[in-house]
Structures are given as C-alpha cells and as structure tokens.
Design an enzyme around this catalytic site. Structure first.
Site, PDB file in Angstrom:
ATOM      1  CB  VAL A 159      -1.012  -0.160   1.404  1.00  0.00           C
ATOM      2  CG1 VAL A 159      -1.907   1.188   1.244  1.00  0.00           C
ATOM      3  CG2 VAL A 159      -1.831  -1.248   1.057  1.00  0.00           C
ATOM      4  CB  CYS A 160       3.871   2.311   1.964  1.00  0.00           C
ATOM      5  SG  CYS A 160       3.074   2.118   3.497  1.00  0.00           S
TER       6      CYS A 160
END
Length: 172
Positions: A48-49
């Site tokens: 996600v990052c």
C-alpha cells in the site's frame, strides 16, 4: 494511542527536510515559496505504501504545477529510504523520523513504532490546509492544491502593490 489530526488552519510544526542533493532545509524555508504535501506512511517496500508513493510520483508534474513539494515520512533508516527511493524513482525526499518526533508533532504515531497513514497539505503560509487519515486519491489532493489561495501577500509600494520577493528554491 489516540493521537488526533492537527486542525486545518493551525500552524504546521517545524522540522528539517533533508533533500536528495544532500542539503537540508527547515520547513520554514518554504513559506511563501512552496506548499508541502506531507505523507506519513507505515513502511518502505510495503504494497500500500509503495502504491501510494508511486501514485504521487506518477503525478509529480501536476503536483509541481501547484508549487508543491511532496515529503514522505516514516521511521525507517536513511539507507532503506535510499533503496526504496532509487528502486521506484521517487523525485521527492523521504525523511527518516527516527525517534518519531515529527510523527508525534503531527499526531501520526501509531502502535509498534509505525506511522498512522496520514496526509497533510501545508500551505505557503505554513498553515495546515488539509488533513486526512488514510490514502486519499490523487484527484482529491490535486483539487485541494488547486483550491488554495495562499500566495505571499503583496506589500505597499510608492506606485501601487508589488509582489513580495521570493528566493529560488532548488528542486529536489
């Protein structure tokens, strides 16, 4: 650990931004010159990052059109940030917030030493203009940047108003 977001309109806490060229600039240096998009994220190389920061990279030119500098912040070591930035070709700085001082000041410190995923936009006056937990989409961030009316104030001159002077900011 119920840290709350900073309120829109309050002064943004100060910290230093180490730039990719080796220089370091305090956030106060950018007042009147650049908006700051502060992205607090949990970890380098996580799915996600990585997607969040790659989306910012992919819209870098549009972000710069609004006089903004993206700054990624988490507690990873600088060496890990360098590998992460190089692998994904990030054109913006990633700050190692060892000790969580910046995350604490912005209400982003989470459990187990991880940041709460949070995005702030600091306007050219040094005030919080936007605060959001999570991963807002790029269209929302660009809309906020487009809507800001935070240009440096005009000063009086003998024959009317003239823009105040701003220094050249090196691009990261």
């Amino acid at each position: 650990m119920a840290a709350s977001l900073l309120s829109v309109g309050v002064p943004a806490p100060e910290f230093d931004i180490p730039m990719p060229d080796g220089t370091t600039w305090p956030t106060s240096y950018f007042r009147g010159k650049k908006r700051l998009v502060l992205v607090f994220y949990p970890g380098d190389f996580t799915p996600v990052c990585t997607a969040q920061l790659c989306a910012l990279r992919d819209h870098w030119n549009q972000i710069q059109e609004h006089d903004a500098l993206v700054v990624g912040i988490n507690p990873a070591k600088p060496s890990k940030h360098r590998l992460f930035a190089a692998k994904f070709d990030f054109p913006f700085p990633l700050i190692s917030d060892w000790g969580h001082k910046i995350a604490k000041a912005y209400g982003c410190r989470g459990w187990f030493g991880m940041n709460k995923r949070t995005v702030y936009i600091v306007d050219k006056r040094g005030l919080i203009a936007y605060a959001c937990r999570g991963n807002p989409n790029i269209a929302e961030l660009l809309q906020v940047l487009r809507s800001l009316h935070d240009e440096p104030p005009y000063t009086s001159a003998q024959n009317g108003a003239v823009p105040s002077q701003t220094a050249h900011i090196p691009e990261p």
